[in-house]
Motif scaffolding. Structure first.
Motif, PDB file in Angstrom:
ATOM      1  N   GLY A   1       0.802  -1.209   0.000  1.00 50.23           N
ATOM      2  CA  GLY A   1       0.000   0.000   0.000  1.00 50.23           C
ATOM      3  C   GLY A   1       0.840   1.266   0.000  1.00 50.23           C
ATOM      4  O   GLY A   1       0.547   2.224  -0.722  1.00 50.23           O
ATOM      5  N   THR A   2       1.910   1.274   0.792  1.00 48.45           N
ATOM      6  CA  THR A   2       2.753   2.467   0.885  1.00 48.45           C
ATOM      7  C   THR A   2       3.474   2.749  -0.425  1.00 48.45           C
ATOM      8  O   THR A   2       3.484   3.887  -0.917  1.00 48.45           O
ATOM      9  N   LEU A   3       4.090   1.729  -1.008  1.00 45.46           N
ATOM     10  CA  LEU A   3       4.833   1.929  -2.251  1.00 45.46           C
ATOM     11  C   LEU A   3       3.895   2.332  -3.393  1.00 45.46           C
ATOM     12  O   LEU A   3       4.239   3.200  -4.209  1.00 45.46           O
ATOM     13  N   LEU A   4       2.723   1.719  -3.454  1.00 44.69           N
ATOM     14  CA  LEU A   4       1.772   2.035  -4.526  1.00 44.69           C
ATOM     15  C   LEU A   4       1.236   3.453  -4.388  1.00 44.69           C
ATOM     16  O   LEU A   4       1.313   4.262  -5.327  1.00 44.69           O
ATOM     17  N   SER A   5       0.698   3.785  -3.229  1.00 40.31           N
ATOM     18  CA  SER A   5       0.055   5.091  -3.050  1.00 40.31           C
ATOM     19  C   SER A   5       1.072   6.229  -3.089  1.00 40.31           C
ATOM     20  O   SER A   5       0.837   7.255  -3.738  1.00 40.31           O
TER      21      SER A   5
ATOM     22  N   ALA B   1       2.875  11.187   4.119  1.00 36.24           N
ATOM     23  CA  ALA B   1       3.606  12.402   3.761  1.00 36.24           C
ATOM     24  C   ALA B   1       5.101  12.134   3.596  1.00 36.24           C
ATOM     25  O   ALA B   1       5.733  12.629   2.650  1.00 36.24           O
ATOM     26  N   PHE B   2       5.682  11.350   4.489  1.00 33.93           N
ATOM     27  CA  PHE B   2       7.121  11.099   4.408  1.00 33.93           C
ATOM     28  C   PHE B   2       7.475  10.331   3.133  1.00 33.93           C
ATOM     29  O   PHE B   2       8.422  10.677   2.426  1.00 33.93           O
ATOM     30  N   GLY B   3       6.701   9.283   2.827  1.00 38.86           N
ATOM     31  CA  GLY B   3       6.971   8.493   1.635  1.00 38.86           C
ATOM     32  C   GLY B   3       6.773   9.296   0.353  1.00 38.86           C
ATOM     33  O   GLY B   3       7.561   9.184  -0.600  1.00 38.86           O
ATOM     34  N   ILE B   4       5.734  10.117   0.332  1.00 42.63           N
ATOM     35  CA  ILE B   4       5.482  10.959  -0.842  1.00 42.63           C
ATOM     36  C   ILE B   4       6.633  11.943  -1.037  1.00 42.63           C
ATOM     37  O   ILE B   4       7.127  12.141  -2.150  1.00 42.63           O
ATOM     38  N   PHE B   5       7.071  12.556   0.048  1.00 42.53           N
ATOM     39  CA  PHE B   5       8.184  13.505  -0.032  1.00 42.53           C
ATOM     40  C   PHE B   5       9.455  12.817  -0.521  1.00 42.53           C
ATOM     41  O   PHE B   5      10.186  13.355  -1.364  1.00 42.53           O
ATOM     42  N   LEU B   6       9.744  11.637   0.001  1.00 46.53           N
ATOM     43  CA  LEU B   6      10.959  10.903  -0.360  1.00 46.53           C
ATOM     44  C   LEU B   6      11.001  10.604  -1.857  1.00 46.53           C
ATOM     45  O   LEU B   6      11.989  10.882  -2.540  1.00 46.53           O
ATOM     46  N   ILE B   7       9.907  10.055  -2.375  1.00 50.61           N
ATOM     47  CA  ILE B   7       9.874   9.691  -3.793  1.00 50.61           C
ATOM     48  C   ILE B   7       9.761  10.932  -4.668  1.00 50.61           C
ATOM     49  O   ILE B   7      10.338  10.989  -5.769  1.00 50.61           O
ATOM     50  N   HIS B   8       9.024  11.935  -4.205  1.00 55.14           N
ATOM     51  CA  HIS B   8       8.877  13.180  -4.967  1.00 55.14           C
ATOM     52  C   HIS B   8      10.238  13.839  -5.194  1.00 55.14           C
ATOM     53  O   HIS B   8      10.548  14.291  -6.311  1.00 55.14           O
ATOM     54  N   GLN B   9      11.052  13.889  -4.148  1.00 51.54           N
ATOM     55  CA  GLN B   9      12.364  14.501  -4.279  1.00 51.54           C
ATOM     56  C   GLN B   9      13.245  13.740  -5.264  1.00 51.54           C
ATOM     57  O   GLN B   9      14.010  14.337  -6.020  1.00 51.54           O
ATOM     58  N   PHE B  10      13.138  12.424  -5.254  1.00 51.32           N
ATOM     59  CA  PHE B  10      13.935  11.624  -6.188  1.00 51.32           C
ATOM     60  C   PHE B  10      13.458  11.838  -7.623  1.00 51.32           C
ATOM     61  O   PHE B  10      14.267  11.976  -8.547  1.00 51.32           O
ATOM     62  N   MET B  11      12.150  11.868  -7.830  1.00 54.14           N
ATOM     63  CA  MET B  11      11.616  12.077  -9.181  1.00 54.14           C
ATOM     64  C   MET B  11      11.988  13.453  -9.722  1.00 54.14           C
ATOM     65  O   MET B  11      12.266  13.602 -10.922  1.00 54.14           O
ATOM     66  N   LYS B  12      12.009  14.461  -8.845  1.00 52.74           N
ATOM     67  CA  LYS B  12      12.366  15.804  -9.279  1.00 52.74           C
ATOM     68  C   LYS B  12      13.824  15.895  -9.702  1.00 52.74           C
ATOM     69  O   LYS B  12      14.203  16.782 -10.471  1.00 52.74           O
ATOM     70  N   SER B  13      14.665  14.971  -9.196  1.00 48.84           N
ATOM     71  CA  SER B  13      16.079  14.975  -9.568  1.00 48.84           C
ATOM     72  C   SER B  13      16.329  14.338 -10.931  1.00 48.84           C
ATOM     73  O   SER B  13      17.416  14.464 -11.482  1.00 48.84           O
ATOM     74  N   LEU B  14      15.325  13.651 -11.488  1.00 47.79           N
ATOM     75  CA  LEU B  14      15.463  13.016 -12.801  1.00 47.79           C
ATOM     76  C   LEU B  14      15.225  14.045 -13.901  1.00 47.79           C
ATOM     77  O   LEU B  14      14.502  15.015 -13.712  1.00 47.79           O
TER      78      LEU B  14
ATOM     79  N   LYS C   1      14.220   3.022  -7.959  1.00 47.71           N
ATOM     80  CA  LYS C   1      14.474   1.878  -7.084  1.00 47.71           C
ATOM     81  C   LYS C   1      15.220   2.248  -5.801  1.00 47.71           C
ATOM     82  O   LYS C   1      14.880   1.747  -4.717  1.00 47.71           O
ATOM     83  N   PRO C   2      16.251   3.117  -5.848  1.00 41.81           N
ATOM     84  CA  PRO C   2      16.913   3.486  -4.582  1.00 41.81           C
ATOM     85  C   PRO C   2      15.964   4.146  -3.588  1.00 41.81           C
ATOM     86  O   PRO C   2      15.974   3.820  -2.390  1.00 41.81           O
ATOM     87  N   ALA C   3      15.131   5.082  -4.062  1.00 46.19           N
ATOM     88  CA  ALA C   3      14.184   5.747  -3.163  1.00 46.19           C
ATOM     89  C   ALA C   3      13.134   4.767  -2.660  1.00 46.19           C
ATOM     90  O   ALA C   3      12.741   4.813  -1.489  1.00 46.19           O
ATOM     91  N   LEU C   4      12.666   3.885  -3.538  1.00 46.85           N
ATOM     92  CA  LEU C   4      11.677   2.890  -3.128  1.00 46.85           C
ATOM     93  C   LEU C   4      12.273   1.913  -2.119  1.00 46.85           C
ATOM     94  O   LEU C   4      11.581   1.468  -1.191  1.00 46.85           O
ATOM     95  N   ALA C   5      13.563   1.570  -2.298  1.00 47.01           N
ATOM     96  CA  ALA C   5      14.223   0.678  -1.340  1.00 47.01           C
ATOM     97  C   ALA C   5      14.337   1.342   0.027  1.00 47.01           C
ATOM     98  O   ALA C   5      14.094   0.713   1.058  1.00 47.01           O
ATOM     99  N   ALA C   6      14.699   2.636   0.036  1.00 46.99           N
ATOM    100  CA  ALA C   6      14.791   3.359   1.308  1.00 46.99           C
ATOM    101  C   ALA C   6      13.428   3.431   1.992  1.00 46.99           C
ATOM    102  O   ALA C   6      13.310   3.190   3.197  1.00 46.99           O
ATOM    103  N   LEU C   7      12.396   3.734   1.213  1.00 46.48           N
ATOM    104  CA  LEU C   7      11.041   3.788   1.769  1.00 46.48           C
ATOM    105  C   LEU C   7      10.596   2.421   2.272  1.00 46.48           C
ATOM    106  O   LEU C   7       9.919   2.317   3.302  1.00 46.48           O
ATOM    107  N   SER C   8      10.975   1.369   1.562  1.00 51.22           N
ATOM    108  CA  SER C   8      10.616   0.010   1.986  1.00 51.22           C
ATOM    109  C   SER C   8      11.226  -0.320   3.338  1.00 51.22           C
ATOM    110  O   SER C   8      10.572  -0.920   4.203  1.00 51.22           O
TER     111      SER C   8
END
Length: 276
Positions: A84-88, A151-164, A192-199
């Protein structure tokens, strides 16, 4: 960077080694105590290596205290929480990073503001909400929130996507991909690195969660491992060795997951700008 002298390197290695020993010793003591007899726990001077080894402590905890069932319950919750966390979080982060729409920035700021709100503030309102829906003494309060984004997971992945590079999205649109295809085929593999950290964060938080199950679960057959350890501690027949055996069972999966995902975890933290 100037080259350090052999003496300074030796001092650094000695300090790091001492720090590592100090960090690892409590875990070693926990493992050692889990194999001791009742008399061995209170023996003076303390035994670093148990003599004799009492392997039956783990058998007692696993079978008689029902830690096997508690492990299964915790595994079910953790797997669904991870999914649920990784998907949402991936979908929300992708939308905030790639799409331009009205109120995008205010929504993002309000979402980040929730990180400053202690979880205890929403504890009582959340309890009454789940009680209204009749979901107390079930796993729904522990699982469903993960499918609503964090919020934390969204922020983590959002920051990684913005770096692409932004050209990735534009090129995919030109090739005829829709947003969902772009997310699944392009951005998720790159994240994958951000998703691994979130996992890792999600796994540790869900696996070690004590307060949530303590509030929402009453049936002993639904207990998770942290509640099982609390129950074992409240049992008058339980001794310190049994408690340490239960603690080892809870701790071991966390250590294994971190060791497996360590490289990706460090990369995800570094690329998202969360490093100190």
């Amino acid at each position: 960077m100037t080259n350090r002298s052999p003496v300074s390197k030796t001092v650094i290695y000695v300090l790091l080694t001492l720090g590592a020993v100090m960090m690892a010793f409590p875990f070693f003591w926990m493992l050692s105590t889990s194999f001791k007899t009742v008399g061995g726990v209170s023996q003076l001077p303390p035994q670093l290596i148990p003599n004799p080894f009492k392997w039956e402590n783990y058998v007692t905890v696993w079978e008689k205290v029902n830690f096997g069932r508690y492990t299964l319950n915790s595994t079910i919750i953790v797997v669904l929480d991870l999914a649920g966390t990784l998907l949402s979080c991936s979908m929300v982060a992708f939308g905030l990073a790639m799409f331009r729409f009205k109120l995008r920035k205010p929504i993002y700021i309000v979402m980040l503001a929730t990180l400053m709100m202690p979880s205890q503030v929403t504890l009582i309102p959340s309890y009454f909400i789940w009680k209204t829906f009749g979901t107390l003494n079930t796993y729904y309060p522990l699982i469903l929130p993960s499918f609503l984004g964090g919020a934390f997971g969204i922020f983590l992945i959002h920051q990684f996507m913005k770096s692409l590079p932004g050209e990735l999205y534009e090129a995919a649109v030109i090739d005829g991909y829709n947003p969902l295809q772009i997310l699944i085929k392009i951005y998720i593999p790159l994240c994958k690195p951000a998703l691994a950290a979130l996992s890792v964060f999600t796994f540790m938080g869900s696996w070690n969660n004590t307060l949530g199950p303590l509030i929402y679960l009453q049936d002993k057959s639904l207990y998770t491992l942290p509640l099982g350890l609390l129950y074992l501690r409240s049992n008058t027949d339980a001794n310190t060795a049994l408690l340490m055996a239960g603690a080892v069972i809870i701790t071991t999966p966390v250590v294994i997951v971190y060791l497996i995902a360590q490289k990706q975890f460090v990369q995800g933290i570094a690329f998202t700008g969360l490093k100190g």
